[in-house]
Motif scaffolding. Structure first.
Motif, PDB file in Angstrom:
ATOM      1  N   ILE A  58       6.491  10.862   3.752  1.00 54.93           N
ATOM      2  CA  ILE A  58       5.740  10.015   2.809  1.00 54.93           C
ATOM      3  C   ILE A  58       5.614   8.615   3.401  1.00 54.93           C
ATOM      4  CG2 ILE A  58       6.509  11.243   0.731  1.00 54.93           C
ATOM      5  CD1 ILE A  58       8.427   8.891   0.212  1.00 54.93           C
ATOM      6  N   GLY A  59       4.666   7.875   2.847  1.00 57.38           N
ATOM      7  CA  GLY A  59       4.559   6.466   3.191  1.00 57.38           C
ATOM      8  C   GLY A  59       4.427   5.655   1.924  1.00 57.38           C
ATOM      9  N   GLY A  60       4.862   4.407   1.976  1.00 57.96           N
ATOM     10  CA  GLY A  60       4.697   3.518   0.825  1.00 57.96           C
ATOM     11  C   GLY A  60       3.238   3.162   0.650  1.00 57.96           C
ATOM     12  N   THR A  61       2.527   3.078   1.784  1.00 54.42           N
ATOM     13  CA  THR A  61       1.074   2.872   1.765  1.00 54.42           C
ATOM     14  C   THR A  61       0.490   3.963   2.663  1.00 54.42           C
ATOM     15  OG1 THR A  61       1.102   1.422   3.707  1.00 54.42           O
ATOM     16  CG2 THR A  61       1.431   0.367   1.547  1.00 54.42           C
ATOM     17  N   ASP A  62      -0.646   3.645   3.313  1.00 54.59           N
ATOM     18  CA  ASP A  62      -1.199   4.625   4.259  1.00 54.59           C
ATOM     19  C   ASP A  62      -1.004   4.163   5.700  1.00 54.59           C
ATOM     20  OD1 ASP A  62      -2.919   2.514   4.114  1.00 54.59           O
ATOM     21  OD2 ASP A  62      -4.745   3.707   3.787  1.00 54.59           O
ATOM     22  N   TRP A  63       0.018   3.355   5.926  1.00 50.88           N
ATOM     23  CA  TRP A  63       0.367   2.940   7.293  1.00 50.88           C
ATOM     24  C   TRP A  63       1.341   3.969   7.868  1.00 50.88           C
ATOM     25  CZ3 TRP A  63       0.896  -2.862   8.719  1.00 50.88           C
ATOM     26  CH2 TRP A  63      -0.236  -3.554   8.275  1.00 50.88           C
TER      27      TRP A  63
ATOM     28  N   CYS B 114      16.449  11.149   5.332  1.00 56.68           N
ATOM     29  CA  CYS B 114      16.876   9.906   5.999  1.00 56.68           C
ATOM     30  C   CYS B 114      16.328   8.673   5.295  1.00 56.68           C
ATOM     31  CB  CYS B 114      16.478   9.935   7.468  1.00 56.68           C
ATOM     32  SG  CYS B 114      14.725  10.215   7.727  1.00 56.68           S
ATOM     33  N   GLY B 115      15.870   8.848   4.071  1.00 57.28           N
ATOM     34  CA  GLY B 115      15.385   7.697   3.304  1.00 57.28           C
ATOM     35  C   GLY B 115      16.496   7.135   2.431  1.00 57.28           C
ATOM     36  N   ARG B 116      16.081   6.378   1.389  1.00 57.14           N
ATOM     37  CA  ARG B 116      17.077   5.805   0.478  1.00 57.14           C
ATOM     38  C   ARG B 116      17.882   6.910  -0.197  1.00 57.14           C
ATOM     39  NH1 ARG B 116      12.631   1.987  -2.444  1.00 57.14           N
ATOM     40  NH2 ARG B 116      11.396   3.818  -1.914  1.00 57.14           N
ATOM     41  N   LYS B 117      19.165   6.620  -0.405  1.00 55.69           N
ATOM     42  CA  LYS B 117      19.990   7.600  -1.115  1.00 55.69           C
ATOM     43  C   LYS B 117      19.426   7.766  -2.530  1.00 55.69           C
ATOM     44  CE  LYS B 117      24.688   9.039  -1.638  1.00 55.69           C
ATOM     45  NZ  LYS B 117      26.094   8.744  -1.449  1.00 55.69           N
TER      46      LYS B 117
ATOM     47  N   PRO C 153      10.679   9.197   5.268  1.00 54.14           N
ATOM     48  CA  PRO C 153       9.703   8.205   4.848  1.00 54.14           C
ATOM     49  C   PRO C 153       9.181   7.492   6.095  1.00 54.14           C
ATOM     50  CG  PRO C 153      11.928   7.348   4.519  1.00 54.14           C
ATOM     51  CD  PRO C 153      12.065   8.717   5.134  1.00 54.14           C
ATOM     52  N   ALA C 154       8.005   6.893   6.001  1.00 55.89           N
ATOM     53  CA  ALA C 154       7.505   6.101   7.132  1.00 55.89           C
ATOM     54  C   ALA C 154       8.260   4.784   7.170  1.00 55.89           C
ATOM     55  CB  ALA C 154       6.013   5.838   6.964  1.00 55.89           C
ATOM     56  N   TYR C 155       8.755   4.462   8.347  1.00 57.74           N
ATOM     57  CA  TYR C 155       9.315   3.129   8.606  1.00 57.74           C
ATOM     58  C   TYR C 155       8.536   2.603   9.810  1.00 57.74           C
ATOM     59  CZ  TYR C 155      13.682   3.456   5.775  1.00 57.74           C
ATOM     60  OH  TYR C 155      14.616   3.537   4.763  1.00 57.74           O
ATOM     61  N   ASN C 156       7.760   1.575   9.624  1.00 61.85           N
ATOM     62  CA  ASN C 156       6.963   1.004  10.724  1.00 61.85           C
ATOM     63  C   ASN C 156       6.102   2.077  11.395  1.00 61.85           C
ATOM     64  OD1 ASN C 156       9.730  -0.433  10.450  1.00 61.85           O
ATOM     65  ND2 ASN C 156       8.368  -1.999  11.262  1.00 61.85           N
TER      66      ASN C 156
ATOM     67  N   LEU D 110       3.471   6.257  -1.868  1.00 57.42           N
ATOM     68  CA  LEU D 110       4.656   6.485  -2.712  1.00 57.42           C
ATOM     69  C   LEU D 110       5.701   5.468  -2.241  1.00 57.42           C
ATOM     70  CD1 LEU D 110       4.909  10.390  -2.504  1.00 57.42           C
ATOM     71  CD2 LEU D 110       4.334   9.079  -4.548  1.00 57.42           C
ATOM     72  N   ASN D 111       5.721   4.291  -2.852  1.00 59.72           N
ATOM     73  CA  ASN D 111       6.624   3.294  -2.274  1.00 59.72           C
ATOM     74  C   ASN D 111       7.861   2.972  -3.110  1.00 59.72           C
ATOM     75  OD1 ASN D 111       5.410   1.680  -4.175  1.00 59.72           O
ATOM     76  ND2 ASN D 111       4.643   0.165  -2.733  1.00 59.72           N
ATOM     77  N   ALA D 112       7.726   2.744  -4.422  1.00 56.63           N
ATOM     78  CA  ALA D 112       8.888   2.274  -5.195  1.00 56.63           C
ATOM     79  C   ALA D 112       9.939   3.374  -5.335  1.00 56.63           C
ATOM     80  CB  ALA D 112       8.431   1.805  -6.567  1.00 56.63           C
TER      81      ALA D 112
HETATM   82  C1  LIG Z   1      12.067  -0.657   6.983  1.00 58.74           C
HETATM   83  C2  LIG Z   1      10.934  -0.017   6.229  1.00 58.74           C
HETATM   84  C3  LIG Z   1       9.718   0.138   6.861  1.00 58.74           C
HETATM   85  C4  LIG Z   1       8.665   0.741   6.189  1.00 58.74           C
HETATM   86  N1  LIG Z   1       7.488   0.927   6.857  1.00 58.74           N
HETATM   87  C5  LIG Z   1       6.474   1.582   6.252  1.00 58.74           C
HETATM   88  C6  LIG Z   1       5.272   1.852   6.971  1.00 58.74           C
HETATM   89  O1  LIG Z   1       5.111   1.530   8.147  1.00 58.74           O
HETATM   90  N2  LIG Z   1       4.282   2.498   6.323  1.00 58.74           N
HETATM   91  C7  LIG Z   1       4.396   2.887   5.014  1.00 58.74           C
HETATM   92  O2  LIG Z   1       3.447   3.464   4.483  1.00 58.74           O
HETATM   93  N3  LIG Z   1       5.530   2.665   4.313  1.00 58.74           N
HETATM   94  C8  LIG Z   1       6.567   2.020   4.897  1.00 58.74           C
HETATM   95  N4  LIG Z   1       7.740   1.817   4.225  1.00 58.74           N
HETATM   96  C9  LIG Z   1       7.851   2.267   2.805  1.00 58.74           C
HETATM   97  C10 LIG Z   1       8.590   3.599   2.633  1.00 58.74           C
HETATM   98  O3  LIG Z   1       8.017   4.612   3.406  1.00 58.74           O
HETATM   99  C11 LIG Z   1       8.538   3.983   1.155  1.00 58.74           C
HETATM  100  O4  LIG Z   1       9.164   2.981   0.392  1.00 58.74           O
HETATM  101  C12 LIG Z   1       9.156   5.314   0.816  1.00 58.74           C
HETATM  102  O5  LIG Z   1       8.944   5.579  -0.560  1.00 58.74           O
HETATM  103  C13 LIG Z   1      10.655   5.350   1.062  1.00 58.74           C
HETATM  104  O6  LIG Z   1      11.135   6.643   0.780  1.00 58.74           O
HETATM  105  P1  LIG Z   1      12.583   6.885   0.116  1.00 58.74           P
HETATM  106  O7  LIG Z   1      12.471   6.487  -1.329  1.00 58.74           O
HETATM  107  O8  LIG Z   1      12.851   8.325   0.295  1.00 58.74           O
HETATM  108  O9  LIG Z   1      13.523   6.011   0.857  1.00 58.74           O
HETATM  109  C14 LIG Z   1       8.809   1.179   4.847  1.00 58.74           C
HETATM  110  C15 LIG Z   1      10.048   1.006   4.209  1.00 58.74           C
HETATM  111  C16 LIG Z   1      11.105   0.413   4.883  1.00 58.74           C
HETATM  112  C17 LIG Z   1      12.434   0.257   4.192  1.00 58.74           C
END
Ligand SMILES: Cc1cc2nc3c(=O)[nH]c(=O)nc-3n(C[C@H](O)[C@H](O)[C@H](O)COP(=O)(O)O)c2cc1C
Length: 324
Positions: free
Chosen positions: A135-140, A8-11, A94-97, A171-173
């Protein structure tokens, strides 16, 4: 065997790539395995409106009924069919919020409209094998792996079927996971674990031991705690009371086997939940006259008066191009 993945993350983003590696792991154990995944970003899933029609139909024994939206109005039914056909399910987010993305929760809410899927999978014997990764982009990310494991359990039927679960931070970019060979190795292993668990279940009728990241709760593997005003400590996923001990400044929480039998996800908890739902509906039926009178006297007109309507959307041609 058939293994079905849900992303359910980015295509073509990190979780899509990780899913492919997990499915390669499945194939390394069973080269004939049928594997495939969907990304919910490609799907149309209409939001559950909470009408409870599917639940009422199910209570009345009609498991053919799906959703008032109709089976051809969105892709939920297609995914339900994939789940039914699968021996193993891998769900990712991925983590979203701090949580899994809303689109995955929207899909989860529709599981109520999956006919007898829950009924036929909700036992140690009949549950499907599942695994999850996040995964998360940071550790949130505190809630993400915990909620995702619960979703894996819903798709399996019980926690007994959840054989693996793992989470990675930072893992964010876009596609950055390809710089982390260790993560991809773990994904491969997750796929192997799912395939091995499917084979083990076919051969023995038993579920494989959980091989994922341990939490403090040995039932749902959550690492979250709820502290009630009276100081009691609970696993908030299972709603099971624990005993606590502090040693060398560290908190140790123990959930007894007896207490875990009363997890909200165990048969005891599931039955209690159904009883409580029935009690709620009985209470409403008994009080229907009071509800109707109170509604027409105090709320009916006020709802129309206070509710703010949304304006009609007028998408420009450019907006249509970029979103469709
Ligand atoms: C709307 C949105 C909210 C996000 N919220 C968080 C968050 O709360 N904590 C975090 O660690 N990363 C957060 N991220 C970052 C994503 O988890 C991260 O970019 C991840 O690599 C996305 O996975 P994907 O490449 O499979 O889409 C958020 C990204 C988006 C788009």
């Amino acid at each position: 065997m058939k293994i079905f993945g849900i992303c359910c993350g980015r295509k073509n983003g990190n979780t899509d790539l990780m899913m492919v590696e997990a499915l390669k792991g499945v194939k390394s154990i069973d080269p004939d395995a049928e594997v495939g995944f969907v990304n919910l970003q490609d799907a149309e899933i209409k939001s559950c409106m909470g009408c409870e029609t599917c639940m009422k139909k199910h209570i009345a024994g009609d498991y053919e009924f799906r959703c008032v939206h109709g089976v051809n109005q969105d892709h939920f039914h297609f995914i339900e069919m994939q789940l039914r056909a699968a021996d193993g399910i891998i769900v990712s987010a991925p983590a979203y919020n701090l949580l899994p993305p809303g689109i995955l929760i929207r899909f989860l809410n529709k599981m109520h409209a999956s006919g007898n899927y829950r009924l036929i999978t909700q036992s140690v014997e009949a549950c499907k094998i599942s695994a999850c990764f996040s995964i998360g982009g940071t550790d949130w990310t505190d809630y993400t792996p915990n909620v995702l494991r619960m979703i894996a359990m819903e798709l399996s039927g019980t926690y007994d079927g959840v054989v693996d679960s793992v989470h990675f931070d930072f893992l964010n970019a876009f596609q950055t996971v390809m710089l982390s060979a260790d993560v991809m190795e773990r994904m491969h292993m997750l796929g192997e674990n799912v395939a091995k668990a499917v084979i083990y279940k076919k051969e023995t009728g038993k579920n494989a031991d959980y091989a994922g990241t341990e939490g403090i709760c040995s039932y749902c593997h959550s690492n979250l705690l709820r502290v009630d005003p009276d100081g009691s400590v609970y696993c908030p996923q299972c709603n099971v009371k624990g005993t606590v001990e502090v040693r060398d400044g560290k908190l140790f929480v123990h959930f007894s086997e007896e207490a875990l039998k009363e997890s909200r996800w165990a048969p005891y908890g599931q039955n209690l939940h159904m009883e409580n739902i029935a009690k709620g509906h009985e209470k409403a039926a008994r009080g229907i006259e009071t509800i109707q009178k109170n509604y027409s006297e105090n709320y009916k007109d006020q709802l129309s008066e206070y509710r703010i309507s949304f304006p009609e959307l007028k998408k420009t041609a450019e907006e249509k191009d970029s979103h469709e």
